[in-house]
Enzyme design. Structure first.
Site, mmCIF file in Angstrom:
data_model
loop_
_atom_site.group_PDB
_atom_site.id
_atom_site.type_symbol
_atom_site.label_atom_id
_atom_site.label_comp_id
_atom_site.label_asym_id
_atom_site.label_seq_id
_atom_site.Cartn_x
_atom_site.Cartn_y
_atom_site.Cartn_z
ATOM 1 N N CYS A 110 0.848 -1.203 0.000
ATOM 2 C CA CYS A 110 0.000 0.000 0.000
ATOM 3 C C CYS A 110 0.879 1.247 0.000
ATOM 4 C CB CYS A 110 -0.930 -0.012 1.213
ATOM 5 S SG CYS A 110 -2.094 1.366 1.241
ATOM 6 N N CYS A 111 1.932 1.254 0.856
ATOM 7 C CA CYS A 111 2.852 2.404 0.875
ATOM 8 C C CYS A 111 3.571 2.547 -0.461
ATOM 9 C CB CYS A 111 3.885 2.247 1.994
ATOM 10 S SG CYS A 111 3.280 2.579 3.653
ATOM 11 N N CYS A 193 -0.821 8.566 7.281
ATOM 12 C CA CYS A 193 -2.178 8.369 6.782
ATOM 13 C C CYS A 193 -3.131 8.100 7.956
ATOM 14 C CB CYS A 193 -2.210 7.185 5.827
ATOM 15 S SG CYS A 193 -1.345 7.475 4.277
ATOM 16 N N CYS A 196 -3.482 4.594 9.559
ATOM 17 C CA CYS A 196 -2.211 4.033 10.042
ATOM 18 C C CYS A 196 -1.575 4.884 11.133
ATOM 19 C CB CYS A 196 -1.239 3.869 8.878
ATOM 20 S SG CYS A 196 -1.842 2.713 7.644
ATOM 21 N N CYS A 221 8.140 3.603 5.507
ATOM 22 C CA CYS A 221 7.275 3.370 4.359
ATOM 23 C C CYS A 221 8.083 3.098 3.099
ATOM 24 C CB CYS A 221 6.331 4.543 4.148
ATOM 25 S SG CYS A 221 7.046 6.123 4.483
HETATM 26 S S1 SF4 Z 1 0.573 4.719 5.638
HETATM 27 FE FE1 SF4 Z 1 -1.105 3.196 5.562
HETATM 28 S S2 SF4 Z 1 -2.719 4.015 4.196
HETATM 29 FE FE2 SF4 Z 1 -0.832 5.246 3.937
HETATM 30 S S3 SF4 Z 1 0.129 4.365 2.163
HETATM 31 FE FE3 SF4 Z 1 1.058 3.343 3.951
HETATM 32 S S4 SF4 Z 1 -0.204 1.513 4.402
HETATM 33 FE FE4 SF4 Z 1 -1.325 2.831 2.924
#
Ligand code: SF4
Length: 236
Positions: A110-111, A193, A196, A221
Site C-alpha cells: 500500500c505504501c 495516513c 495508520c 514506508c
Molecule cells: S501509511 Fe497506511 S494508508 Fe498510507 S500508504 Fe502506507 S499503508 Fe497505505
C-alpha cells in the site's frame, strides 16, 4: 550564541547551500511539525526549493487543511503528487481497502502504491531532496545524517533537522508563529495516513502511533533509502 541559535543558523545555511549548489532541489513535506519548520525557512528566505507533498488519498482532513494554511500564510501552493488510480483500484479490488492491517507485506505494498511510486515521480530530474526527518524520532532513524547519498533515487538527500530535538522544533514553531497541524495538540506527535496513525499516551515513543501493530524496526514506508536499502534498520 546559544546552541539553539546555532542550530537554526546551521539549518538555514544548509538550505541555502542546497538551493545554491543542488538546483533543482525539492522538499518532501508531510505537513507535520518538522516539515513546517523547513517550510517556514524555505519560504521566508524565498529559496528556489520546490515544496511537494504526497497526497495518498488516506490523509486526515486536518493534514489536508495544512495546504490551505500554507497558502494563507505564505501565499505558496504546495505541489501534490497522487498515486496512480489504476494501481489503487487493483489493490483495493484484490486485497481490500484496509489490507495493510493484514501483514507487513500488504502494508508495504500500500505504501509503495500510495507513497513510494509517487515519490519517485516527484524526485525525477532533481539533484537533491530535503526531508524533515530527525535522528531522535525512532529506532529506524538513529544513524541519520544531515547529508546522505540516495543511491536508489540517484540524488543527494538532506535531512537539515537531523540534529534537532522535539523541543527545538516546537520552540521554533511557537517563536516564529508557524502554522501547524492541529492533530499535534491531540496526541499525535507523528502523523501519517489516517488509518495508520493513532494518538499516543504520555511516555510512549513518539512514533508509537505509526503502524502500531508492527515491530518498531519495520516502521518505515520505504521512502527513505540509504545505500540501496529500502528500510533503515538499526543494527544491534
Ligand atoms: S501509511 Fe497506511 S494508508 Fe498510507 S500508504 Fe502506507 S499503508 Fe497505505
Amino acid at each position: 550564541m546559544s546552541d539553539y541559535k546555532a542550530l537554526v543558523e546551521n539549518t538555514q545555511a544548509t538550505l541555502q547551500r542546497i538551493a545554491g549548489e543542488y538546483a533543482p532541489a525539492v522538499f518532501a513535506s508531510s505537513l507535520a511539525a518538522e516539515d513546517m519548520v523547513l517550510t517556514d525557512m524555505i519560504l521566508r528566505a524565498k529559496l528556489p526549493i520546490t515544496i511537494f507533498s504526497l497526497e495518498t488519498g488516506r490523509l486526515h482532513k486536518e493534514t489536508l487543511g495544512m495546504l490551505d494554511r500554507i497558502k494563507e500564510t505564505y501565499g505558496y501552493e504546495v505541489k501534490l503528487y497522487r498515486p496512480e488510480q489504476s494501481a489503487v483500484d487493483a489493490y483495493v479490488r484484490d486485497h481490500g481497502l484496509n489490507a495493510f492491517y493484514d501483514s507487513v507485506e500488504m502494508r508495504k505494498e500500500c505504501c509503495r502504491i500510495r507513497k513510494v511510486e509517487p515519490l519517485r515521480r516527484a524526485l525525477a530530474g532533481n539533484k537533491a531532496w530535503v526531508t524533515g526527518q530527525r535522528r531522535a524520532q525512532s529506532a529506524t532513524r538513529t544513524e541519520l545524517e544531515v547529508q546522505e547519498n540516495d543511491e536508489a533515487h540517484g540524488l543527494a538527500k538532506f535531512n537539515p533537522l537531523a540534529d534537532w530535538s522535539e523541543e527545538d522544533v516546537w520552540h521554533y514553531i511557537r517563536s516564529q508563529d508557524v502554522p501547524y497541524n492541529p492533530l499535534h495538540d491531540k496526541g499525535y506527535p507523528s502523523i501519517g495516513c489516517e488509518p495508520c496513525t493513532r494518538a499516543i499516551q504520555p511516555g510512549e515513543d513518539i512514533r508509537a502511533g505509526r503502524w502500531w501493530w508492527e515491530n518498531p524496526e519495520s516502521k518505515e514506508c520505504g521512502l527513505h533509502v540509504v545505500d540501496g536499502k529500502l528500510v533503515r534498520i538499526k543494527t544491534a
